[in-house]
Design a protein around this motif. Structure first.
Motif, PDB file in Angstrom:
ATOM      1  N   GLU A  40      33.809  31.196  27.153  1.00 29.39           N
ATOM      2  CA  GLU A  40      35.126  31.828  27.220  1.00 29.39           C
ATOM      3  C   GLU A  40      35.216  32.756  28.434  1.00 29.39           C
ATOM      4  O   GLU A  40      36.257  32.834  29.101  1.00 29.39           O
ATOM      5  CB  GLU A  40      35.402  32.601  25.927  1.00 29.39           C
ATOM      6  CG  GLU A  40      35.514  31.698  24.704  1.00 29.39           C
ATOM      7  CD  GLU A  40      35.801  32.457  23.425  1.00 29.39           C
ATOM      8  OE1 GLU A  40      35.882  33.705  23.465  1.00 29.39           O
ATOM      9  OE2 GLU A  40      35.946  31.801  22.376  1.00 29.39           O
ATOM     10  N   ILE A  41      34.123  33.451  28.723  1.00 33.23           N
ATOM     11  CA  ILE A  41      34.111  34.360  29.879  1.00 33.23           C
ATOM     12  C   ILE A  41      34.139  33.567  31.180  1.00 33.23           C
ATOM     13  O   ILE A  41      34.851  33.936  32.122  1.00 33.23           O
ATOM     14  CB  ILE A  41      32.898  35.294  29.793  1.00 33.23           C
ATOM     15  CG1 ILE A  41      33.082  36.269  28.624  1.00 33.23           C
ATOM     16  CG2 ILE A  41      32.711  36.063  31.102  1.00 33.23           C
ATOM     17  CD1 ILE A  41      31.849  37.065  28.272  1.00 33.23           C
ATOM     18  N   LEU A  42      33.392  32.461  31.247  1.00 33.25           N
ATOM     19  CA  LEU A  42      33.416  31.627  32.457  1.00 33.25           C
ATOM     20  C   LEU A  42      34.820  31.106  32.723  1.00 33.25           C
ATOM     21  O   LEU A  42      35.297  31.144  33.868  1.00 33.25           O
ATOM     22  CB  LEU A  42      32.443  30.458  32.312  1.00 33.25           C
ATOM     23  CG  LEU A  42      32.431  29.472  33.493  1.00 33.25           C
ATOM     24  CD1 LEU A  42      32.031  30.155  34.789  1.00 33.25           C
ATOM     25  CD2 LEU A  42      31.523  28.284  33.186  1.00 33.25           C
ATOM     26  N   VAL A  43      35.501  30.640  31.691  1.00 33.99           N
ATOM     27  CA  VAL A  43      36.869  30.149  31.863  1.00 33.99           C
ATOM     28  C   VAL A  43      37.758  31.262  32.414  1.00 33.99           C
ATOM     29  O   VAL A  43      38.541  31.050  33.346  1.00 33.99           O
ATOM     30  CB  VAL A  43      37.434  29.601  30.537  1.00 33.99           C
ATOM     31  CG1 VAL A  43      38.919  29.271  30.673  1.00 33.99           C
ATOM     32  CG2 VAL A  43      36.662  28.355  30.099  1.00 33.99           C
ATOM     33  N   SER A  44      37.636  32.457  31.877  1.00 25.73           N
ATOM     34  CA  SER A  44      38.478  33.572  32.350  1.00 25.73           C
ATOM     35  C   SER A  44      38.161  33.919  33.800  1.00 25.73           C
ATOM     36  O   SER A  44      39.072  34.202  34.589  1.00 25.73           O
ATOM     37  CB  SER A  44      38.286  34.804  31.457  1.00 25.73           C
ATOM     38  OG  SER A  44      37.072  35.476  31.725  1.00 25.73           O
ATOM     39  N   GLU A  45      36.894  33.896  34.167  1.00 24.42           N
ATOM     40  CA  GLU A  45      36.511  34.251  35.538  1.00 24.42           C
ATOM     41  C   GLU A  45      37.033  33.214  36.534  1.00 24.42           C
ATOM     42  O   GLU A  45      37.529  33.570  37.607  1.00 24.42           O
ATOM     43  CB  GLU A  45      34.988  34.365  35.643  1.00 24.42           C
ATOM     44  CG  GLU A  45      34.403  35.592  34.973  1.00 24.42           C
ATOM     45  CD  GLU A  45      34.841  36.891  35.635  1.00 24.42           C
ATOM     46  OE1 GLU A  45      35.052  36.903  36.855  1.00 24.42           O
ATOM     47  OE2 GLU A  45      34.975  37.896  34.918  1.00 24.42           O
ATOM     48  N   VAL A  46      36.930  31.948  36.206  1.00 25.32           N
ATOM     49  CA  VAL A  46      37.407  30.906  37.116  1.00 25.32           C
ATOM     50  C   VAL A  46      38.923  30.961  37.223  1.00 25.32           C
ATOM     51  O   VAL A  46      39.492  30.834  38.315  1.00 25.32           O
ATOM     52  CB  VAL A  46      36.932  29.513  36.642  1.00 25.32           C
ATOM     53  CG1 VAL A  46      37.510  28.414  37.532  1.00 25.32           C
ATOM     54  CG2 VAL A  46      35.406  29.444  36.658  1.00 25.32           C
ATOM     55  N   MET A  47      39.602  31.185  36.104  1.00 27.92           N
ATOM     56  CA  MET A  47      41.064  31.268  36.139  1.00 27.92           C
ATOM     57  C   MET A  47      41.544  32.486  36.910  1.00 27.92           C
ATOM     58  O   MET A  47      42.616  32.450  37.529  1.00 27.92           O
ATOM     59  CB  MET A  47      41.622  31.329  34.717  1.00 27.92           C
ATOM     60  CG  MET A  47      41.604  30.020  33.979  1.00 27.92           C
ATOM     61  SD  MET A  47      42.462  30.169  32.389  1.00 27.92           S
ATOM     62  CE  MET A  47      42.445  28.454  31.847  1.00 27.92           C
ATOM     63  N   SER A  48      40.786  33.565  36.882  1.00 25.01           N
ATOM     64  CA  SER A  48      41.235  34.831  37.470  1.00 25.01           C
ATOM     65  C   SER A  48      41.118  34.871  38.988  1.00 25.01           C
ATOM     66  O   SER A  48      41.599  35.816  39.611  1.00 25.01           O
ATOM     67  CB  SER A  48      40.436  36.003  36.877  1.00 25.01           C
ATOM     68  OG  SER A  48      40.636  36.097  35.490  1.00 25.01           O
TER      69      SER A  48
END
Length: 305
Positions: A40-48
């Motif tokens: 979930e954190i990886l997804v947020s970092e890539v999206m951000s």
């Protein structure tokens, strides 16, 4: 590491305590701050990356509803992941491809478990040093001091750290309390995001470092040079995104079917014609996002599946 303590206040422990207490007392609420799930954190970092956080919140929730685990994402059709990325205007489409491939690596190479160190995480496709460190910090409390644009601005203003990458890294590492990368990196990025922005809000945001801050004392709030982002409007990136979005709606299309749908001034033999469009498609093919096929009656393109 070069010596950097001389750049920092003598009472560095008080500096650390003030920032952590300020952050824990009141900080912006983002859903990825409420989880330690590395996926979930990886997804947020890539999206951000270069996307407004207000847009990321909605996209992040919808993405995880559709693909709630790394295994779900790895099993997905890549073209669907890319189409989601385009529909939500999340920037370069190859980030979606890399995220999909990274999920496959986690499943196939790591038994479904994420590496826990910045070095291990960098083995995943598309995960660079910054993203790897963020995931290690926020998921596993096992990262190094983060140094992004916000952190550089804070260190430059507060402690007069020279505008030099090595100096920023040394000062950031010296400041971070050992074993507390999760709260510390969140806190110092929050400071740069709400109090020490390009136009600072020192008193309004209750900056906890005012008593030590060189800029607050002198009134000189200049900041390190930041490379200017090229305009998105009219860029090749914009038209690449339009091509991917369009092809997501059709099985395949020819050049002269794609061209008029992505720009009003498309003319087959003109400056923005078949040759220009073929260049976009070749780039997308190199990124493994589309397939281009030569036929007797012309070129056709489709999303790679």
């Amino acid at each position: 590491m070069s010596e950097s303590p001389e750049l920092l206040p003598d009472d560095a422990d008080a500096v650390r305590t003030a920032l952590v207490e300020w952050y824990e007392a009141s900080h912006r609420s983002f859903p990825w701050r409420e989880t330690t799930d590395p996926y979930e954190i990886l997804v947020s970092e890539v999206m951000s990356q270069q996307t407004q956080l207000s847009r990321v919140e909605t996209a992040w929730a919808e993405f995880l509803e559709r693909w709630p685990t790394a295994a779900d994402l790895a099993a997905a059709d890549r073209s669907e992941v890319v189409a989601f990325w385009t529909d939500h205007s999340l920037g370069y489409n190859n980030r979606a491809r890399y995220l999909h491939e990274a999920a496959g690596q986690v499943v196939d190479d790591h038994g479904g478990e994420f590496p826990e160190t910045p070095e291990g995480l960098q083995d995943l496709q598309g995960v660079g040093p910054y993203t790897a460190n963020a995931v290690a910090s926020f998921a596993f409390n096992n990262g190094d001091a983060v140094v992004d644009t916000n952190v550089k601005r804070v260190l430059y203003r507060a402690f007069d750290v020279p505008d030099d990458d090595a100096a920023f890294e040394d000062a950031a590492a010296e400041l971070m309390p050992e074993g507390r990368s999760r709260v510390w990196n969140n806190a110092i990025m929050e400071l740069g995001g709400v109090a020490c922005e390009k136009t600072p809000s020192c008193d309004e945001a209750g900056c906890p470092w005012r008593q030590w801050c060189h800029a607050y004392e002198t009134g000189d709030f200049t900041a390190p040079d930041v490379p200017t982002q090229p305009s998105f409007e009219g860029s090749r990136r914009q038209f690449r995104g339009r091509v991917v979005k369009l092809l997501g709606e059709y099985d395949e299309l020819g050049l002269d079917e794609i061209g008029p749908r992505i720009r009003v001034d498309y003319a087959p033999e003109g400056e923005y014609g078949r040759e220009w469009l073929r260049g976009l498609l070749d780039d997308l093919e190199d990124d493994e996002l589309v397939e281009v096929e030569e036929r007797e009656n012309g070129v056709v393109a489709r999303l790679q599946r």
